[in-house]
Design an enzyme around this catalytic site. Structure first.
Site, short mmCIF file in Angstrom:
data_model
loop_
_atom_site.label_atom_id
_atom_site.label_comp_id
_atom_site.label_asym_id
_atom_site.label_seq_id
_atom_site.Cartn_x
_atom_site.Cartn_y
_atom_site.Cartn_z
N ALA A 8 30.48 44.41 28.15
CA ALA A 8 30.14 44.23 26.80
C ALA A 8 30.93 43.52 26.20
O ALA A 8 32.10 43.37 26.56
CB ALA A 8 29.59 44.77 25.61
N CYS A 9 30.96 42.13 25.66
CA CYS A 9 31.60 40.95 24.94
C CYS A 9 31.03 40.40 24.21
O CYS A 9 30.05 41.13 24.20
CB CYS A 9 32.08 39.54 26.46
N ASP A 10 31.80 39.13 23.31
CA ASP A 10 31.26 38.87 22.03
C ASP A 10 30.03 38.42 22.13
O ASP A 10 28.75 38.79 21.43
CB ASP A 10 32.68 37.97 21.67
N ILE B 190 27.99 42.65 22.37
CA ILE B 190 28.18 44.20 21.80
C ILE B 190 27.44 44.75 20.59
O ILE B 190 26.99 45.95 20.83
CB ILE B 190 29.87 44.27 21.48
#
Length: 588
Positions: free
Chosen positions: A394-396, A428
Site C-alpha cells: 500500500a502507498c498513497d 491505503i
C-alpha cells in the site's frame, strides 16, 4: 519533548491522510482526464486534426463528465457504490449552479453525499420491516440526493464558485508576478513526505483544468510532474554515489524518467537530506523556464513521465516543455554532484537512512525508534505467517511504488514455491478487509495500521530492495503450513434439505452468474440437476433460497439479509474446493 514529537507525528499523518483523500478522488479517474486531454489536443481548431463535430465533445466532458466522476468517486470512498450515486447526484447541483468547471465543488459534494447517506443508513439499521428494504433504500437515496442537489445549486455552488475564482485569481497573480518558481520550496520537500499525489491531483489538477478551459493550457500541470529534479539527483548518484546507491541509481533513473514513478528517488534524498536543496533549486529552475517560455499542458500528466509530458503537450509546445525538464535536470544534477562529492558518506547502503530522515523531518517517531533497533521497523510475529493468504502493498496512490514492491515480492514468492499466496497493491484508503499482511513505506505505516489494525504490518524503507522480503520468504517456507486461501465454512445450526442454491454478489450478474454456471455443471455431472441453481444481487436474495454462496467479503451482508438460510463463503467463484465438498454431501 516527546509529547511535542507525538503531536507533530500526528499532524503529519493527518496532513498525509487529507492529501491522500483529495488525490484519491482524482487518481481513479486519470484515464478520463487523459481521454479529454487527447480529444482536446486532436480536434479543437488549433489541434492536430481539427474537427468541428468532434470538438463538441470537449466542453461537455470538461463541465459534466469529469466533475461527475470525481463526485461519484468521492462518495464511493465514503460509502461504496450507494454513497457514490448520492455523491454524483449532489455534484450536478454545483455544476448547474456555476459557469466554470466545478472540480472543487465535486470534491466537496461527493464525500458529503456519501457521508449523509451513510449516516442515514446507520440511523435506520435494523428498524426496517422485512420486505420494505428496497423501497426505503431507493427512496432514501433519491430524497437525500435530490435535496442535496437543490441545496448545492442554490447555496453551495455559488460559495464554491467564489472560492474557486479567488484561488484561480491568486494563482494568476503569483504567475503574473513571476513568483511561481518559489512554490518549489514547498512542493519538493512535500513530495518526499509522500504528499506528491495530493499536491498534483488534489490541488493543481482542478486549478489547472480551469486554466485550460480559459487559455487552452496550464503550467500548473508541470510544476509537480516535472521529472527533472529527481532525474538530476539519480544521475549524480550514478556518477559519484557509492555502494548499492550507485549501483541502483541508473535503473531507478530509467524508471523515474520514462516510467514516471517519482517515488523511486525519494529514498535517495532520505539518505542524504541535503539533496532536498538540489530538488528545490532544480524545481525552481524548471518552473522559471516553463513560465519564461510560456509552457503548459492540456491535462494532468500522470504518471510524471517524459512520455506523458509529451503526449499532453499542445501542438507546438514540445520544445518549451523539454527545455524546462532539461534545465531542472541540469541544476539538480550540479547541486547534487557537489553535495555528494563533498560528502564523506555518499550512500554506501541505501537502507541506512533512518537517523538522517529524522533530522530532515525535524522529529523523532515511534516508527523511527523501532527502525534503529530492528534495521527496518517492527517484524511480523512468525506465528502468524502460516495463515497468510493475501499480502497487500500500500502507498498513497496505490500505483507506482507499491506496484513495483508487489512485483518484487511476487517474484520472490514464485521462486520459493509460494505461488498460492496472493500479492497485490492498492492505496491505503482502499486497503481490503481480507488483507493478512500489509507492506508499507515506513512513513505510511501508521496510517495503514489505523485503516486495518487487525492485519499484520511490515514497514520498509525501500519498496524495491528490502531485506524484510527475504525474511518473510524464509519464515513462510519454514512454517510448513499451507496458506489458507478461503474461510472455513461457517458453522450451521442445522443442514437442512437443499432444493435451491443461490449465488449472490453485489450486482447479481458477472461473478455470481459464472459461479452458478460452474456449480450447475457439477450438479449435472453428479445427477443433481433437480436442484435449482441461480444467481442474484444480495439485496434481492429470495426467501426460498436454502443455500446461499457468496464471496468471503460479502458473506456478512448475505447473512444479515437471510439469516435463516445456510451460507457458504468462497474466495473464488470460478474455482472453489467447497463445490466438490457440497456435491459429495448432497450425493450422500
Amino acid at each position: 519533548m516527546s509529547e511535542q514529537n507525538t503531536e507533530k507525528s500526528g499532524f503529519k499523518v493527518k496532513v498525509q491522510r487529507f492529501g491522500s483523500y483529495l488525490s484519491s478522488m482524482i487518481m481513479p479517474n486519470i484515464g478520463a482526464f487523459i481521454a479529454w486531454g487527447l480529444i482536446t489536443a486532436l480536434f479543437i481548431p488549433d489541434g492536430y486534426l481539427p474537427n468541428a463535430s468532434l470538438a463538441e465533445l470537449v466542453e461537455p466532458m470538461l463541465y459534466y463528465l469529469l466533475p461527475l466522476l470525481i463526485g461519484y468517486t468521492g462518495g464511493k470512498i465514503v460509502y461504496g457504490g450507494r454513497g457514490g450515486v448520492v455523491g454524483a447526484t449532489a455534484t450536478i447541483g454545483v455544476i448547474v449552479g456555476a459557469d466554470i468547471p466545478m472540480f472543487l465543488g465535486a470534491m466537496a459534494m461527493g464525500p458529503l453525499g456519501g457521508y449523509l447517506i451513510k449516516k442515514f443508513d446507520e440511523a435506520i439499521h435494523g428498524k426496517i420491516k422485512s420486505g420494505f428494504e428496497m423501497l426505503v433504500n431507493n427512496f432514501s437515496a433519491g430524497i437525500i440526493g435530490g435535496a442535496l442537489t437543490i441545496i448545492a445549486s442554490l447555496a453551495i455552488g455559488p460559495v464554491v464558485l467564489g472560492l474557486n475564482k479567488a484561488l484561480a485569481a491568486g494563482v494568476e497573480a503569483i504567475i503574473a508576478a513571476g513568483l511561481l518558481p518559489l512554490v518549489s520550496i514547498l512542493i519538493e520537500p512535500g513530495k518526499v513526505l509522500f504528499l506528491n499525489n495530493a499536491i498534483n491531483h488534489g490541488i493543481f489538477t482542478p486549478l489547472g483544468l480551469e486554466q485550460v478551459a480559459n487559455t487552452g493550457k496550464s503550467v500548473l500541470f508541470l510544476v509537480e510532474a516535472n521529472p527533472g529534479p529527481g532525474l538530476g539527483i539519480l544521475l549524480a548518484y550514478s556518477i559519484v554515489g557509492k555502494g548499492s546507491a550507485k549501483q541502483s541509481a541508473p535503473g531507478a533513473a530509467l524508471i523515474h524518467f520514462v516510467g514516471g514513478i517519482h517515488e523511486i528517488y525519494f529514498p535517495y534524498i532520505l539518505m542524504k537530506p541535503a539533496l532536498v536543496l538540489a530538488a528545490i533549486l532544480g524545481g525552481m529552475g524548471g518552473v522559471f523556464t516553463f513560465t519564461l517560455l510560456d509552457a503548459g499542458l492540456l491535462a494532468a500528466a500522470s504518471p510524471g513521465s517524459i512520455v506523458s509530458l509529451m503526449i499532453m503537450s499542445p501542438r507546438g509546445g514540445y520544445l518549451s516543455v523539454i527545455a524546462g525538464v532539461l534545465v531542472a535536470t541540469a541544476i539538480s544534477f550540479l547541486v547534487s554532484f557537489v553535495i555528494l562529492k563533498r560528502s564523506k558518506d555518499s550512500g554506501e547502503d541505501i537502507s541506512e537512512a533512518t537517523e538522517k530522515m529524522e533530522v530532515m523531518k525535524g522529529k523523532k517517531s515511534s516508527v523511527s525508534s523501532n527502525l534503529k533497533t530492528n534495521a527496518e521497523g517492527p517484524k511480523v510475529e512468525a506465528s502468524s505467517y502460516g495463515n497468510i493468504a493475501k499480502v497487500v502493498f500500500a502507498c498513497d496512490a496505490g500505483m507506482g511504488s507499491s506496484a513495483m514492491g508487489a512485483s518484487v515480492l511476487r517474484n520472490k514468492f514464485k521462486k520459493a514455491g509460494l505461488t498460492d499466496i496472493e500479492v497485490t497493491n492498492t492505496s491505503i484508503s482502499n486497503l481490503p478487509n481480507d488483507a493478512d499482511l500489509v507492506v508499507t513505506h515506513q512513513d505510511l505505516t501508521d496510517r495503514a495500521k489505523d485503516k486495518l489494525p487487525e492485519a499484520n504490518h511490515i514497514s520498509v524503507k525501500n519498496f524495491m530492495n528490502s531485506p524484510k522480503y527475504d525474511e518473510l520468504v524464509a519464515e513462510l517456507t519454514s512454517t510448513g503450513e499451507t496458506p489458507v486461501k478461503e474461510e472455513t465454512i461457517p458453522e450451521q445450526a442445522e443442514q437442512k434439505e437443499i432444493n435451491k442454491v443461490v449465488f449472490a454478489c453485489d450486482a447479481g450478474m458477472g461473478s455470481s452468474a459464472m459461479g452458478a454456471s460452474v456449480l450447475r455443471n457439477k450438479f449435472k455431472k453428479a445427477g443433481l440437476q433437480d436442484i435449482d441453481v441461480t444467481n442474484t444481487a444480495i439485496s434481492n436474495l429470495p426467501d426460498d433460497a436454502d443455500l446461499i454462496i457468496t464471496h468471503q467479503d460479502l458473506t456478512d451482508r448475505a447473512k444479515a439479509k437471510r439469516p435463516d438460510a445456510e451460507h457458504i463463503s468462497v474466495a473464488n467463484f470460478m474455482n472453489s474446493p467447497k463445490y466438490e465438498e457440497l456435491v459429495d454431501r448432497l450425493k450422500k
